[in-house]
Design an enzyme around this catalytic site. Structure first.
Site, PDB file in Angstrom:
ATOM      1  CE  LYS A   1     -17.233  -6.544   4.133  1.00 22.49           C
ATOM      2  NZ  LYS A   1     -16.534  -7.798   4.449  1.00 22.49           N
TER       3      LYS A   1
ATOM      4  CG  MET B   1      22.615  11.951   3.051  1.00 23.00           C
ATOM      5  SD  MET B   1      23.796  13.137   2.362  1.00 23.00           S
ATOM      6  CE  MET B   1      22.852  13.767   0.976  1.00 23.00           C
TER       7      MET B   1
ATOM      8  CD  GLU C   1      -1.736  -2.384   1.605  1.00 21.37           C
ATOM      9  OE1 GLU C   1      -0.549  -2.615   1.945  1.00 21.37           O
ATOM     10  OE2 GLU C   1      -2.639  -3.236   1.688  1.00 21.37           O
TER      11      GLU C   1
ATOM     12  CG  PHE D   1      -9.771  -9.425  11.572  1.00 20.33           C
ATOM     13  CD1 PHE D   1      -8.519  -9.793  12.052  1.00 20.33           C
ATOM     14  CD2 PHE D   1     -10.002  -9.489  10.209  1.00 20.33           C
ATOM     15  CE1 PHE D   1      -7.521 -10.225  11.190  1.00 20.33           C
ATOM     16  CE2 PHE D   1      -9.012  -9.930   9.327  1.00 20.33           C
ATOM     17  CZ  PHE D   1      -7.762 -10.295   9.837  1.00 20.33           C
ATOM     18  CD  GLN D   2      -7.397  -7.102   7.980  1.00 22.90           C
ATOM     19  OE1 GLN D   2      -8.308  -6.837   7.195  1.00 22.90           O
ATOM     20  NE2 GLN D   2      -6.252  -7.629   7.599  1.00 22.90           N
TER      21      GLN D   2
HETATM   22  C1  TPP Z   1      12.509   5.675   5.322  1.00 25.28           C
HETATM   23  C2  TPP Z   1      13.794   6.308   5.636  1.00 25.28           C
HETATM   24  N1  TPP Z   1      14.658   5.704   6.490  1.00 25.28           N
HETATM   25  C3  TPP Z   1      15.852   6.281   6.777  1.00 25.28           C
HETATM   26  C4  TPP Z   1      16.190   7.485   6.235  1.00 25.28           C
HETATM   27  C5  TPP Z   1      17.515   8.142   6.569  1.00 25.28           C
HETATM   28  N2  TPP Z   1      18.359   8.196   5.374  1.00 25.28           N
HETATM   29  C6  TPP Z   1      18.460   9.309   4.608  1.00 25.28           C
HETATM   30  S1  TPP Z   1      19.434   9.090   3.256  1.00 25.28           S
HETATM   31  C7  TPP Z   1      19.751   7.500   3.688  1.00 25.28           C
HETATM   32  C8  TPP Z   1      20.634   6.638   2.826  1.00 25.28           C
HETATM   33  C9  TPP Z   1      20.029   6.319   1.529  1.00 25.28           C
HETATM   34  O1  TPP Z   1      20.790   5.311   0.926  1.00 25.28           O
HETATM   35  P1  TPP Z   1      20.721   5.053  -0.620  1.00 25.28           P
HETATM   36  O2  TPP Z   1      19.329   4.857  -1.049  1.00 25.28           O
HETATM   37  O3  TPP Z   1      21.673   3.960  -0.974  1.00 25.28           O
HETATM   38  O4  TPP Z   1      21.180   6.456  -1.232  1.00 25.28           O
HETATM   39  P2  TPP Z   1      22.649   7.121  -1.274  1.00 25.28           P
HETATM   40  O5  TPP Z   1      22.689   8.125  -0.177  1.00 25.28           O
HETATM   41  O6  TPP Z   1      23.642   6.046  -1.084  1.00 25.28           O
HETATM   42  O7  TPP Z   1      22.709   7.759  -2.616  1.00 25.28           O
HETATM   43  C10 TPP Z   1      19.110   7.161   4.884  1.00 25.28           C
HETATM   44  C11 TPP Z   1      19.220   5.851   5.547  1.00 25.28           C
HETATM   45  C12 TPP Z   1      15.250   8.093   5.364  1.00 25.28           C
HETATM   46  N3  TPP Z   1      15.470   9.283   4.804  1.00 25.28           N
HETATM   47  N4  TPP Z   1      14.083   7.485   5.072  1.00 25.28           N
END
Ligand code: TPP
Ligand code: MG
Lengths: 179, 573
Positions: free
Chosen positions: B161, B477, B49, B111-112
């Site tokens: 529902k 990042m 979803e 439920f749900q």
């Molecule tokens: C759902 C979620 N979890 C954690 C983060 C924290 N976060 C920001 S950038 C990042 C790394 C992203 O990794 P990747 O997709 O490999 O991108 P890259 O930075 O390596 O280009 C994380 C864990 C986030 N923004 N969103």
């Protein structure tokens, strides 16, 4: 208890749609921004589609401005008026059950008369008194009966309306937004 | 005409002009999925979803029309919480329909059962729990009205529902009656005049253009205003493409990973003409030191944005398209009287900064593949009107920095919430809305793993998007922050370049999978991908994990302290 001295308090009267969930939408906006709602009174208005909330918060005015603007964004909120304490009429209702054995009964009754309060219930060793008026008056009454022993106390939270005529009411917290 | 609540719901969606919706059925929403079989509405069956929500969002970004998603109660509703919050932060018009347990058992832990309206109250513009099927047409009308007018945003309609099964007498309301909802569109004439005066007085003005420009469809007006006044424009992450990057007045992206000139132009400005932007901390850095010399004109449809972070000298509540057009008129009138202010000194300063501090990287022949090179190669080898979606992380910043946007509404990303996994479903939604366009996603390896399963949806539904994974084997990042601010103590950021095997995974999902390690193979592989139009394509670009995003203003720091990167020496300051 009224708002402690020295803390700015704000009174907002908020006209809302009379629908399920509106209270939690409004309350949610305050809690999300870390504001404590000091008192809250909700009541129907002469138009059954709407209710009026009177909300008292203690806050610096800048962040309150943000809350008021966010409140204004709620679909169910029709109108917000900030009633500056010096420009409003505030009233509150209190019921207090005081220990009053036969000997003390006379003194409590006397205080009740001075405060133009009303005895609404009497038991063997306690009485319940209703006081209405400005919040400070309610504070004073409860202070005075405290020595007798307070069994229970309930207050409605204040309601407020702007004072009439002398000055137009204004939306203090939102005046900059009304561009 | 007697209809069930479910039939009335589908008919109401049709009345609203809905052509496509994204969703996945289940117990509480079953009655509504039945009349869908006869409906003209196309339904895209997602695999999770969250995907449905981001697809609706991507659809809305690309088309300007509200995206619609429909899911069942409980776990399905909670699965779509992230997209709702994402759309709320980025003001995306998104209508979400959720099933609910029967009205009469609400509150019994059926439920749900989940308190969907309660859970989503702070992350929707408004939401409704339907208690009577007779309310459905009215509520659907209100929902679309609220989602798409004023400051757009997500709304949710929770349908029990038994309400879906209840019969009602069909009607369609001819108007919306919401006494507490009257967005102000037209700017106050006196404020517009004051703004025009500030524009005439300024010698170092900057237009700070935000996502509101695109929401209002005000790109043409923005361009007109910039050209009339000669005022340079920065486009925030949310506004990339609002004015073409190659326009001489476009300074590109400001903020934490903005370019030197965009950031510094605001720091040195004597006037910020803020149009549909919200002084987000990723733009301002420490707000106390942000644009210290600038007077501020702030135009926004949402009065709550005016003064939230920075108190404007001239606040204007209104729709950007309308207000900018009024501003153009007012400034033109002033110019006719007093002539056009001479900004040549300011232009010269900006040009000098641009030459001295460009965005740079080095792609060596045969050396490790640089992610920035992949972004530039993609841009150079795709049509001008290509729609680009991205995930969240380093790849997102490189995409935003280096992609030369040529048209508005060609950039789709998760700005305010920073939702990893946004790219693939958003790209799918965009492609559904704009099948005539080429749609690319630039994704991170971490992000890809969060929502890749929607490529199954894309294959099954023949939605041929293209995905470029900038695979640096890291949560890049986060690694960058650990390298710079945690003494290179890397904690839980390594992902591996080949676990999973992205090519095999892509193939298993019905896509074409390709891999590129060598810079020489980048362009030929992109060309190959561009020729595939019958299924999605995934390219696993193995990029240099050491590469960092520069410039950078450390979180909470001053925008005067830009780290430019190693190429500029001395720590790059
Ligand atoms: C759902 C979620 N979890 C954690 C983060 C924290 N976060 C920001 S950038 C990042 C790394 C992203 O990794 P990747 O997709 O490999 O991108 P890259 O930075 O390596 O280009 C994380 C864990 C986030 N923004 N969103
Ligand atoms: Mg990565």
């Amino acid at each position: 208890m009224s708002v402690p001295n020295g803390v700015t308090h704000h009174i907002l009267t908020v006209l809302v749609e009379n629908k399920a969930g509106v209270l939690s939408r409004v309350a949610g906006l305050f809690s999300r921004r870390g504001f404590n709602i000091f008192s809250l009174a909700v009541s129907p208005t002469d138009d059954e589609r709407f209710s009026r909330m009177t909300i008292v918060v203690d806050a610096e005015s800048a962040p309150l401005e943000q809350v008021v603007k966010q409140l204004n964004k709620l679909i169910n909120v029709i109108k917000i008026t900030e009633v500056p304490p010096e420009e409003g009429v505030e009233r509150e209702l209190m019921m207090v059950t005081v220990k009053a054995t036969a000997e003390a009964r006379g003194q409590v009754t006397e205080l009740t008369a001075i405060f133009e309060a009303k005895i609404v219930d009497v038991g063997f060793d306690a009485m319940t008194i209703m006081v209405a008026g400005e919040p400070e008056k309610l504070d004073a009454f409860s202070d005075l009966v405290k020595p007798f022993g307070i069994v229970e106390i309930q207050r409605t939270g204040r309601i407020a309306l702007p004072r009439l005529a002398r000055q137009p009411t204004r939306l203090r917290a939102v005046r900059t937004a009304r561009a | 005409m007697k209809l069930t609540g479910a039939q009335a719901l589908i008919k109401s969606l049709e009345m609203e002009g809905v052509e496509v919706m994204f969703g996945l059925p289940g117990g509480a929403i079953l009655p509504v999925y039945d009349p869908l079989i006869e409906s003209s509405i196309r339904h895209v069956l997602v695999r999770h979803e969250q995907g449905a929500g981001h697809m609706a969002s991507g659809y809305a970004w690309a088309t300007g029309r509200p995206g619609v998603a429909m899911v069942t109660s409980g776990p399905a509703a909670t699965n779509i919480v992230t997209p709702l919050c994402d759309a709320y932060m980025d003001s995306v018009p998104f209508v979400c329909i959720t099933g609910q347990v029967p009205y009469k058992v609400i509150g019994t832990d059926a439920f749900q059962e989940a308190d969907t309206v309660g859970i989503t109250m702070p992350i929707t513009k408004h939401n409704w729990l339907v208690s009577d099927a007779n309310d459905i047409p009215r509520i659907v009308r209100e929902a679309f009205h609220v989602a798409t007018t004023g400051r757009p945003g997500p709304v949710l309609v929770d349908v029990p529902k038994d309400v879906s099964n209840q019969t009602m007498e069909w009607y369609w309301p001819d108007k919306v009656d919401l006494p507490g909802y009257k967005p102000n569109v037209k700017g106050h004439p006196r404020q517009v005049k004051d703004a025009a005066r500030l524009v005439m007085e300024a010698r170092r003005p900057v237009v700070y253009a935000g996502g509101g420009i695109l929401k209002a469809g005000a790109s043409a007006e923005l361009l007109q205003f910039a050209e009339l006044t000669g005022i340079p424009v920065v486009t925030t992450l949310m506004a990339r493409g609002a004015i073409p990057d190659e326009h001489e007045l476009c300074l590109g992206m400001p903020g934490m990973h903005g370019n030197y000139t965009a950031i510094t132009s605001m720091q040195k400005a004597d006037l910020l003409v803020t149009l549909g932007a919200r002084f987000d901390d990723r733009v301002t850095g420490n707000p106390a030191t942000f644009a210290p010399h600038a007077k501020v004109i702030h135009v926004d449809i949402d009065p709550a944005e005016l003064g939230k972070v920075r108190r404007p000298d001239v606040p204007i509540v209104g729709d950007c398209k309308v207000v900018i057009a009024e501003l153009v008129k007012a400034v033109r009138a002033e110019q006719e009287k007093h002539g056009r202010p001479d900004l040549s000194e300011w232009h010269a300063t900006l040009r000098e900064w641009q030459q001295r501090y460009p965005l740079t990287y080095q792609q060596e022949d045969g050396g490790p593949l640089k992610p920035q090179y992949v972004v530039e190669a993609l841009r150079a080898n795709t049509p001008d009107d290509t729609i680009l979606a991205s995930g969240v992380g380093q790849h997102q910043m490189w995409a935003s920095q280096l992609w030369k946007f040529k048209q508005p509404n060609t950039w789709i990303n998760s700005g305010g919430l920073g939702t990893m996994g946004y790219a693939i479903p958003a790209a799918i939604g965009a492609k559904v809305g704009r099948p005539d366009r080429m749609v690319w996603a630039i994704d991170g390896d971490g992000c890809f793993q969060m929502t890749a399963q929607e490529l199954v949806t894309a294959s099954a539904e023949r939605i041929p998007i293209k995905v470029a994974i900038l695979n640096n084997a890291y949560l890049g990042m986060v690694r960058q922050w650990q390298e710079l601010f945690y003494e290179e103590r890397y904690s839980e950021v390594y992902l591996s370049p080949d676990l999973p095997d992205y090519v095999k995974w892509a193939e298993a999902m019905g896509c074409v999978g390709m891999r590129v390690d060598n810079p020489d193979d980048v362009v030929p592989t992109i060309e190959k991908a561009n020729e595939i139009d019958d299924r999605p394509v995934v390219i696993d670009f193995r990029t240099d994990y050491r590469e960092k995003v520069y410039p950078m203003v450390p979180a909470g720091g001053s925008n005067d302290d830009i780290i430019l990167g190693p190429e500029f020496g001395e720590g790059g300051r």
